[in-house]
Design a protein around this motif. Structure first.
Motif, PDB file in Angstrom:
ATOM      1  N   GLU A 214      26.990   9.899  17.702  1.00 47.62           N
ATOM      2  CA  GLU A 214      27.317  10.205  16.295  1.00 47.62           C
ATOM      3  C   GLU A 214      27.680  11.682  16.157  1.00 47.62           C
ATOM      4  O   GLU A 214      28.655  12.036  15.486  1.00 47.62           O
ATOM      5  N   HIS A 215      26.919  12.560  16.826  1.00 48.05           N
ATOM      6  CA  HIS A 215      27.246  13.994  16.812  1.00 48.05           C
ATOM      7  C   HIS A 215      28.623  14.226  17.435  1.00 48.05           C
ATOM      8  O   HIS A 215      29.433  14.997  16.924  1.00 48.05           O
ATOM      9  N   MET A 216      28.864  13.555  18.553  1.00 47.84           N
ATOM     10  CA  MET A 216      30.099  13.812  19.291  1.00 47.84           C
ATOM     11  C   MET A 216      31.344  13.322  18.561  1.00 47.84           C
ATOM     12  O   MET A 216      32.448  13.782  18.834  1.00 47.84           O
ATOM     13  N   ALA A 217      31.170  12.399  17.611  1.00 41.97           N
ATOM     14  CA  ALA A 217      32.325  11.884  16.874  1.00 41.97           C
ATOM     15  C   ALA A 217      32.997  12.957  16.031  1.00 41.97           C
ATOM     16  O   ALA A 217      34.115  12.765  15.552  1.00 41.97           O
ATOM     17  N   PHE A 218      32.326  14.085  15.827  1.00 47.96           N
ATOM     18  CA  PHE A 218      32.903  15.168  15.030  1.00 47.96           C
ATOM     19  C   PHE A 218      33.531  16.261  15.908  1.00 47.96           C
ATOM     20  O   PHE A 218      33.966  17.293  15.394  1.00 47.96           O
ATOM     21  N   LYS A 219      33.564  16.041  17.198  1.00 49.95           N
ATOM     22  CA  LYS A 219      34.069  17.078  18.107  1.00 49.95           C
ATOM     23  C   LYS A 219      35.576  17.058  18.278  1.00 49.95           C
ATOM     24  O   LYS A 219      36.157  17.983  18.853  1.00 49.95           O
ATOM     25  N   GLY A 220      36.227  15.982  17.820  1.00 49.18           N
ATOM     26  CA  GLY A 220      37.677  15.970  17.848  1.00 49.18           C
ATOM     27  C   GLY A 220      38.291  15.150  18.954  1.00 49.18           C
ATOM     28  O   GLY A 220      37.640  14.322  19.600  1.00 49.18           O
ATOM     29  N   THR A 221      39.571  15.393  19.178  1.00 50.83           N
ATOM     30  CA  THR A 221      40.369  14.646  20.146  1.00 50.83           C
ATOM     31  C   THR A 221      41.125  15.646  21.013  1.00 50.83           C
ATOM     32  O   THR A 221      40.862  16.845  20.982  1.00 50.83           O
ATOM     33  N   LEU A 268      30.907  27.687  33.486  1.00 56.78           N
ATOM     34  CA  LEU A 268      31.905  26.703  33.062  1.00 56.78           C
ATOM     35  C   LEU A 268      31.779  26.365  31.580  1.00 56.78           C
ATOM     36  O   LEU A 268      32.781  26.208  30.875  1.00 56.78           O
ATOM     37  N   LEU A 269      30.545  26.244  31.103  1.00 58.35           N
ATOM     38  CA  LEU A 269      30.344  25.966  29.679  1.00 58.35           C
ATOM     39  C   LEU A 269      30.931  27.079  28.817  1.00 58.35           C
ATOM     40  O   LEU A 269      31.574  26.829  27.791  1.00 58.35           O
ATOM     41  N   ALA A 270      30.721  28.316  29.247  1.00 61.31           N
ATOM     42  CA  ALA A 270      31.245  29.449  28.489  1.00 61.31           C
ATOM     43  C   ALA A 270      32.770  29.441  28.479  1.00 61.31           C
ATOM     44  O   ALA A 270      33.405  29.739  27.453  1.00 61.31           O
ATOM     45  N   ALA A 271      33.371  29.079  29.607  1.00 59.60           N
ATOM     46  CA  ALA A 271      34.837  29.027  29.684  1.00 59.60           C
ATOM     47  C   ALA A 271      35.389  27.937  28.777  1.00 59.60           C
ATOM     48  O   ALA A 271      36.396  28.134  28.081  1.00 59.60           O
ATOM     49  N   ALA A 272      34.741  26.775  28.763  1.00 64.32           N
ATOM     50  CA  ALA A 272      35.189  25.668  27.905  1.00 64.32           C
ATOM     51  C   ALA A 272      35.008  26.021  26.432  1.00 64.32           C
ATOM     52  O   ALA A 272      35.831  25.655  25.582  1.00 64.32           O
ATOM     53  N   VAL A 277      37.732  24.777  19.316  1.00 59.13           N
ATOM     54  CA  VAL A 277      37.853  25.234  17.933  1.00 59.13           C
ATOM     55  C   VAL A 277      36.699  24.587  17.173  1.00 59.13           C
ATOM     56  O   VAL A 277      36.754  23.400  16.859  1.00 59.13           O
ATOM     57  N   PRO A 278      35.647  25.324  16.919  1.00 64.70           N
ATOM     58  CA  PRO A 278      34.451  24.719  16.338  1.00 64.70           C
ATOM     59  C   PRO A 278      34.724  24.026  15.007  1.00 64.70           C
ATOM     60  O   PRO A 278      35.395  24.568  14.137  1.00 64.70           O
ATOM     61  N   ASN A 279      34.226  22.794  14.909  1.00 65.31           N
ATOM     62  CA  ASN A 279      34.223  22.065  13.641  1.00 65.31           C
ATOM     63  C   ASN A 279      35.606  21.866  13.032  1.00 65.31           C
ATOM     64  O   ASN A 279      35.754  21.796  11.815  1.00 65.31           O
ATOM     65  N   GLU A 280      36.613  21.767  13.869  1.00 66.19           N
ATOM     66  CA  GLU A 280      37.966  21.644  13.325  1.00 66.19           C
ATOM     67  C   GLU A 280      38.156  20.326  12.586  1.00 66.19           C
ATOM     68  O   GLU A 280      38.860  20.267  11.570  1.00 66.19           O
ATOM     69  N   TYR A 281      37.534  19.270  13.067  1.00 65.08           N
ATOM     70  CA  TYR A 281      37.667  17.968  12.401  1.00 65.08           C
ATOM     71  C   TYR A 281      37.229  18.079  10.929  1.00 65.08           C
ATOM     72  O   TYR A 281      37.946  17.679  10.016  1.00 65.08           O
ATOM     73  N   ARG A 330      33.865  16.998  24.001  1.00 66.78           N
ATOM     74  CA  ARG A 330      33.682  18.412  24.323  1.00 66.78           C
ATOM     75  C   ARG A 330      32.349  18.895  23.761  1.00 66.78           C
ATOM     76  O   ARG A 330      31.805  18.305  22.829  1.00 66.78           O
ATOM     77  N   GLN A 331      31.842  19.952  24.325  1.00 70.00           N
ATOM     78  CA  GLN A 331      30.582  20.564  23.870  1.00 70.00           C
ATOM     79  C   GLN A 331      29.397  19.586  23.932  1.00 70.00           C
ATOM     80  O   GLN A 331      28.413  19.750  23.225  1.00 70.00           O
ATOM     81  N   LEU A 332      29.515  18.580  24.793  1.00 71.09           N
ATOM     82  CA  LEU A 332      28.450  17.579  24.896  1.00 71.09           C
ATOM     83  C   LEU A 332      27.116  18.207  25.277  1.00 71.09           C
ATOM     84  O   LEU A 332      26.082  17.915  24.666  1.00 71.09           O
ATOM     85  N   TYR A 333      27.128  19.069  26.279  1.00 72.35           N
ATOM     86  CA  TYR A 333      25.865  19.623  26.780  1.00 72.35           C
ATOM     87  C   TYR A 333      25.278  20.631  25.784  1.00 72.35           C
ATOM     88  O   TYR A 333      24.062  20.769  25.695  1.00 72.35           O
ATOM     89  N   ASN A 334      26.140  21.287  25.035  1.00 69.21           N
ATOM     90  CA  ASN A 334      25.647  22.158  23.961  1.00 69.21           C
ATOM     91  C   ASN A 334      25.007  21.308  22.859  1.00 69.21           C
ATOM     92  O   ASN A 334      23.969  21.665  22.303  1.00 69.21           O
ATOM     93  N   GLU A 335      25.649  20.205  22.545  1.00 65.62           N
ATOM     94  CA  GLU A 335      25.136  19.356  21.459  1.00 65.62           C
ATOM     95  C   GLU A 335      23.835  18.678  21.856  1.00 65.62           C
ATOM     96  O   GLU A 335      22.990  18.391  21.005  1.00 65.62           O
ATOM     97  N   LYS A 336      23.668  18.426  23.135  1.00 66.20           N
ATOM     98  CA  LYS A 336      22.380  17.897  23.597  1.00 66.20           C
ATOM     99  C   LYS A 336      21.248  18.859  23.246  1.00 66.20           C
ATOM    100  O   LYS A 336      20.152  18.420  22.869  1.00 66.20           O
ATOM    101  N   GLU A 337      21.510  20.142  23.354  1.00 62.39           N
ATOM    102  CA  GLU A 337      20.487  21.128  23.009  1.00 62.39           C
ATOM    103  C   GLU A 337      20.177  21.093  21.514  1.00 62.39           C
ATOM    104  O   GLU A 337      19.027  21.285  21.104  1.00 62.39           O
TER     105      GLU A 337
END
Length: 649
Positions: A214-221, A268-272, A277-281, A330-337
């Motif tokens: 559900e969180h990841m559905a807002f991360k975009g395409t 790698l996380l920092a590079a990604a 673009v945070p919260n673009e959706y 995207r940002q899956l591992y950040n969102e896990k936190e």
């Protein structure tokens, strides 16, 4: 899925890509962050639930009837000491409710809105309460041929007939169901997507994945949420490889390799993150007038919703199809936190949160409802993009989604756009079993589930004493569900209810309440009773008082006068819900998805009207048996673990 940019673009199709690439979407004008999909408190004020402060459990007294899924009742108040307890008549103390769902939000929800799993009747009542008394007839008066007298004189026939005429339904060739409610009194629409995917379809070892998705559905395409999709796809694949290598190294105890991989993982996380673009959706929708963007995950489903200007329907179609047909995680591992922190806040560091989780585990030992929606810490830690991709591919399919659009829309336009944006979608997975079928296979067979008790959970916690007991009951699909709904209302809805009049008004308890279904309602579930003892008394005293009242109910039949408030509220709730686009979009979706037809919504008042006093007593005798009970006692003191036992009857 998340890393395969070109494949994602192909799945989205040229129509989606063309619209999302247009300047009107604002994709080349990245504004400051306007939306952040963070989960709301699992113990937030009630707004929509069965049990949890996601507790949308009761709306206005008896209005819980048709309220299994939409807005909610009064907020929960947990007094920290006697002097904190409200002494006036305005708001009775409500005990803490166990978490049963989780909600993401980019803004404060509307008054009375939350994220819990409600019964359909509870949702309808809550929807009516949110819509406001009298809105339905007023909203329908402009319809040709419908006079004001017909609208307001015992309103149901005219209003329901008008609703039936206004609702259109169609199903795409891929199995995706759509509902459209025309209400042209304002140039706005409410869009609702119901995914028949909840925590109950998760497998052991992967708890929390439905909520994480559900969180990841807002991360975009591939087109929304990144400045360089190709480079990002490469980075996401590399991140996955390092994550799984690190997980294997941790399992084998190779600490030196783990340390090295963690450094690479962070790099790698920092590079990604630099490419995201945070919260673009959410920003796109907000810039175009979208409000109320939100989502909620429960044991039984996940829902996504937003309200928009009517002329932004195609924008919503493009964005909504993109995030389900071609998501990039995207940002899956950040969102896990984020989710793990949410769990620490709402469960691990909350005395009542820990207790309610243990209570559900004991009550539903080995069953899906015994696992928390937010997931266990170890399971969350082990989840990677492979697991998320696989779960999404199996469960997020056209035939597990139902969408509704309510407001100033033309049904033919909605169908044309749905065909354009969602029609080409074909399931990622060849597995034909839908989520509903998986749940049906796991559900307890028979009209009434087999008793598993008695069971008892005890704990000493740094919190006020609290008692709750649950009785195993059939799912909402049971023909006994209307009787169970009325029974719950008679016991605890409002200040005229039995338990409030007999236990709270005389000062025997500080608070008492009930929840019709916890933690879900599509499998065998629990009807809960819970209360807070007055100072100087114990949770055993609460149990004794409750059991005395239940014995009285079993020995003395109810009167028609006691049922009258419930029956009136059932009618009022349906009519009042007509005044809210958001409420109706949600109700149409949920009745279509869970009962097979949205039109069953219109039959709810009749089902409630048909309940007789002898029906209530018959269902109460089957329900309130010691061997069908799970009891929970919380006493004040330092936490020293949980004690689980099977007391003698």
């Amino acid at each position: 899925m998340g890393g395969c940019t070109m494949a994602a673009e192909l799945r989205m199709g040229p129509a989606v890509g063309e619209l999302l690439s247009s300047p009107s979407c604002g994709l080349n004008n990245h504004s400051p962050t306007l939306y952040r999909p963070l989960c709301r408190h699992l113990f937030a004020s009630p707004t929509h639930n069965p049990l949890h402060a996601n507790s949308t459990q009761k709306a206005n007294g008896i209005r819980r009837h048709l309220n299994r899924r939409i807005l909610p009742p009064r907020p929960l108040v947990i007094a920290s000491s006697q002097r904190d307890c409200p002494q006036n008549d305005a708001a009775p103390i409500a005990p803490p409710l166990p978490p049963s769902s989780a909600e993401s939000s980019n803004a404060a929800p509307p008054a009375g809105a939350s994220a819990a799993q409600l019964s359909r009747r509870q949702a309808l009542i809550a929807a009516g309460a949110a819509a406001g008394t009298g809105l339905a007839p007023a909203a329908l008066r402009h319809r040709p041929g419908l006079t004001a007298a017909e609208s307001v004189s015992d309103g149901e026939p005219a209003a329901i007939a008008a609703l039936r005429e206004r609702v259109s339904a169609f199903t795409l060739s891929n199995g995706m169901r759509w509902l459209v409610l025309e209400r042209h009194n304002a140039p706005v629409i409410a869009c609702h997507t119901y995914a028949d995917v909840g925590a109950s379809v998760e497998v052991a070892g992967q708890t929390g994945i439905a909520h994480l998705l559900e969180h990841m559905a807002f991360k975009g395409t591939a087109r929304v949420g990144t400045t360089d999709p190709r480079r990002e796809a490469q980075l996401l694949d590399s991140i996955d490889e390092v994550f799984y290598s690190m997980r294997d190294a941790e399992a084998s105890g190779n600490s030196a390799r783990v340390s090295k991989l963690r450094d690479e993982f962070a790099r790698l996380l920092a590079a990604a993150e630099q490419l995201a673009v945070p919260n673009e959706y959410g920003s796109i929708l907000a810039r175009q007038g979208g409000v109320g963007l939100n989502a909620a995950t429960s044991q039984d489903n996940t829902e996504y919703y937003v309200s928009l200007p009517a002329n932004k329907l195609e924008l919503w179609m493009a964005l909504e199809s993109g995030r389900f047909i071609a998501p990039v995680f995207r940002q899956l591992y950040n969102e896990k936190e984020v989710v793990k922190e949410e769990r620490r806040l709402r469960v691990d560091n909350s005395p009542y949160g820990r207790f309610s989780e243990e209570f559900a585990r004991v009550a539903f030992a080995g069953a899906p409802y015994g696992r928390p929606v937010i997931g266990y810490p170890g399971d969350l830690e082990a989840l990677g993009r492979r697991e998320v991709d696989a779960f999404f591919a199996r469960h997020y399919r056209p035939d597990t989604l139902t969408c509704a659009v309510a407001g100033d829309v033309d049904p033919t336009t909605v169908q044309r756009l749905a065909e354009k944006y969602f029609g080409p979608w074909r399931p990622f997975s060849p597995d034909p079993r839908a989520a509903a079928e998986l749940r049906a296979a796991a559900a307890i067979a028979g009209e009434w589930p087999q008793a598993q008790g008695p069971k008892e959970v005890r704990a000493s916690l740094p919190a006020n004493p609290f008692y709750m007991e649950g009785y195993l009951r059939p799912p909402s699909s049971s023909p006994l569900d209307p009787s169970l709904s009325v029974l719950c209302d008679v016991l605890s809805s409002g200040r005229t209810s039995r338990l409030f009049r007999r236990l709270v008004v005389p000062g025997k308890l500080l608070s008492v309440d009930a929840a019709e279904s916890f933690p879900g309602d599509q499998m065998a579930t629990l009807l809960l009773l819970y209360g807070i003892p007055k100072p100087g008394s114990s949770t055993e005293d609460v149990a004794s008082l409750l059991h005395s009242e239940l014995d009285s109910l079993l020995s003395q039949p109810l009167t028609e006068d006691e049922l009258l408030p419930a029956k009136k509220s059932a009618k009022a709730g349906l009519l009042e819900a007509f005044g809210s686009n958001r409420a109706m979009a949600r109700l149409l979706c949920e009745y279509e998805a869970t009962t097979g037809s949205w039109a069953n919504l219109l039959q709810e008042p009749d089902k409630i009207q048909a309940v007789a006093p002898n029906d209530i007593q018959a269902v109460a005798r089957r329900l309130f048996r010691p061997d069908n009970r799970v009891a929970g006692h919380v006493s004040m003191g330092p936490f020293d673990g949980f004690s689980v036992s099977a007391p003698s009857m």
